[in-house]
Write a protein that holds these residues in place. Structure first.
Motif, short mmCIF file in Angstrom:
data_model
loop_
_atom_site.label_atom_id
_atom_site.label_comp_id
_atom_site.label_asym_id
_atom_site.label_seq_id
_atom_site.Cartn_x
_atom_site.Cartn_y
_atom_site.Cartn_z
N ASN A 104 28.79 14.55 -43.36
CA ASN A 104 28.04 13.88 -44.20
C ASN A 104 28.62 13.55 -45.09
OD1 ASN A 104 28.66 16.58 -43.53
ND2 ASN A 104 27.89 17.06 -45.30
N SER A 124 27.90 8.97 -42.26
CA SER A 124 27.28 8.56 -43.29
C SER A 124 27.56 7.63 -43.83
CB SER A 124 26.47 9.66 -44.18
OG SER A 124 25.66 9.61 -45.71
N GLU A 125 26.92 6.30 -44.58
CA GLU A 125 28.06 6.13 -45.94
C GLU A 125 27.75 6.38 -47.35
OE1 GLU A 125 24.20 2.68 -46.74
OE2 GLU A 125 22.95 5.10 -47.84
N SER A 183 22.89 5.03 -42.22
CA SER A 183 22.93 5.26 -44.03
C SER A 183 22.47 6.21 -44.50
CB SER A 183 21.57 4.13 -44.11
OG SER A 183 20.50 4.72 -43.59
N SER A 184 22.93 6.58 -45.62
CA SER A 184 22.45 8.42 -45.81
C SER A 184 20.69 8.71 -46.17
CB SER A 184 22.73 8.33 -47.45
OG SER A 184 21.90 7.56 -48.68
N PHE A 187 20.96 9.40 -41.62
CA PHE A 187 21.44 9.81 -40.95
C PHE A 187 21.67 11.03 -40.38
CE2 PHE A 187 25.56 13.19 -41.09
CZ PHE A 187 26.30 12.00 -40.86
#
Length: 259
Positions: A104, A124-125, A183-184, A187
Motif C-alpha cells: 500500500n 498501489s500506485e 490505482s490508490s 486498491f
C-alpha cells in the motif's frame, strides 16, 4: 494496540502490519507476532488465502532502527535475522496457501524483501520499493539477494542493492518485480477481488504449484520433471480435481474446497 491486526473474511486472512507511526517498521514484538499469525493461518483449514499489508501510508520500512540502537532493547543482528526475518520468509514460502503482498505504500529494506517473497505482489500506485541497506552500511537480508535477481535479473538487482535507488510501483511492474499496479482509489477493492478469487480456486493445487516453484530455484531440469510427475499424480487424486472435471463436463461452476 496490537502490532498485527488480523481479520478473516471470505476464507481469506488479512494480516495488517500496524505500527503506522514508524511506517510499520519491525521490532521484535511485531516480528514474532507475524510469525505466530502466519502459523495460525497455516493451521486453520477455513483460511485458504492470506493477505499481508500495512496500516497507513507505508507497507513496511524494514527494521526499527530505534530498537537496534537502544542498549536496553537491541536484540542484536544475529537474533534479528535468525529469529525475526529468516523465519518470516521461510513461513511465507513454505505455507502451501496463496499469500498476497498488498503493498500500500513504501516498502524499504526488509519490508521490500518480505513483499518480494509473497506469491502474488500487488502494489498501489503510491507504493515504492527501496533496497535501503547500502545507505547505512548493511547488506540486503530477508532473502533479497535470493529473490530480486531472479525477478528482475542480476544486473538490475545488483545496481538497486548497491545504489539504493527508490523504485516507483510502475517501474517495479515494468521490471517484473510486482505482478500488478492498482490505482490508490481501487486498491483495497482489487486486493479483495484477487484474494477472493484465489481463496475459491483449487487451493490444494495452488499449494503444490508453490512447492514446485520453490524447488525450481535449485532443481535440475530432470529433478523438476520428476517432481512435477509426483505432484501431478497427487493433484489428480484430490477432491478439487474431481470437482473441477465434473463441473467442466456438466458445464457448471465448480465449488472447490482446497482438498
Amino acid at each position: 494496540m496490537a502490532s498485527i491486526i488480523k481479520e478473516i473474511k471470505d476464507k481469506t486472512a488479512y494480516l495488517t502490519l500496524n505500527r503506522p507511526e514508524v511506517f510499520n517498521s519491525f521490532n521484535r514484538e511485531m516480528a514474532l507476532l507475524l510469525q505466530s499469525e502466519l502459523d495460525a493461518c497455516e493451521n486453520n483449514p477455513d483460511i485458504r488465502a492470506i493477505v499481508i499489508t500495512g496500516m497507513g501510508k507505508a507497507f513496511c520500512a524494514g527494521q526499527d532502527l530505534k530498537e537496534v540502537t537502544s542498549p536496553e532493547l537491541n536484540p542484536g543482528f544475529k537474533k534479528i535475522l535468525e529469529e525475526h526475518y529468516n523465519p518470516i520468509i521461510s513461513r511465507i514460502r513454505s505455507i502451501e496457501k496463496p499469500i498476497i503482498g498488498a503493498i500500500n505504500g513504501v516498502a524499504a529494506g526488509a519490508g521490500a524483501n518480505i513483499a518480494l517473497a509473497c506469491d502474488v505482489v500487488i502494489a498501489s500506485e503510491n507504493a515504492s520499493f527501496i533496497q535501503a541497506f547500502s545507505k547505512i552500511g548493511l547488506i540486503p537480508d530477508s532473502a533479497g539477494t535470493f529473490f530480486l535477481p531472479r525477478l528482475i535479473g542480476f544486473q538490475k538487482a545488483s545496481a538497486l542493492m548497491m545504489l539504493g535507488d527508490k523504485i516507483s510501483a510502475l517501474d517495479a511492474e515494468k521490471m517484473g518485480m510486482v505482478y500488478k499496479v492498482i490505482s490508490s482509489e481501487n486498491f483495497s477493492e482489487e486486493v479483495n477481488t484477487i484474494a477472493n478469487t484465489l481463496a475459491n480456486m483449487p487451493t490444494k493445487a495452488l499449494g503444490l504449484t508453490k512447492r514446485l516453484l520453490n524447488q525450481s530455484m535449485t532443481n535440475s531440469l530432470e529433478e523438476q520433471l520428476d517432481l512435477e510427475s509426483k505432484l501431478q499424480i497427487e493433484a489428480a487424486q484430490s477432491d478439487d480435481y474431481a470437482e473441477g472435471v465434473d463441473a467442466f463436463v456438466n458445464k457448471r461452476k465448480p465449488q472447490f474446497k482446497g482438498k
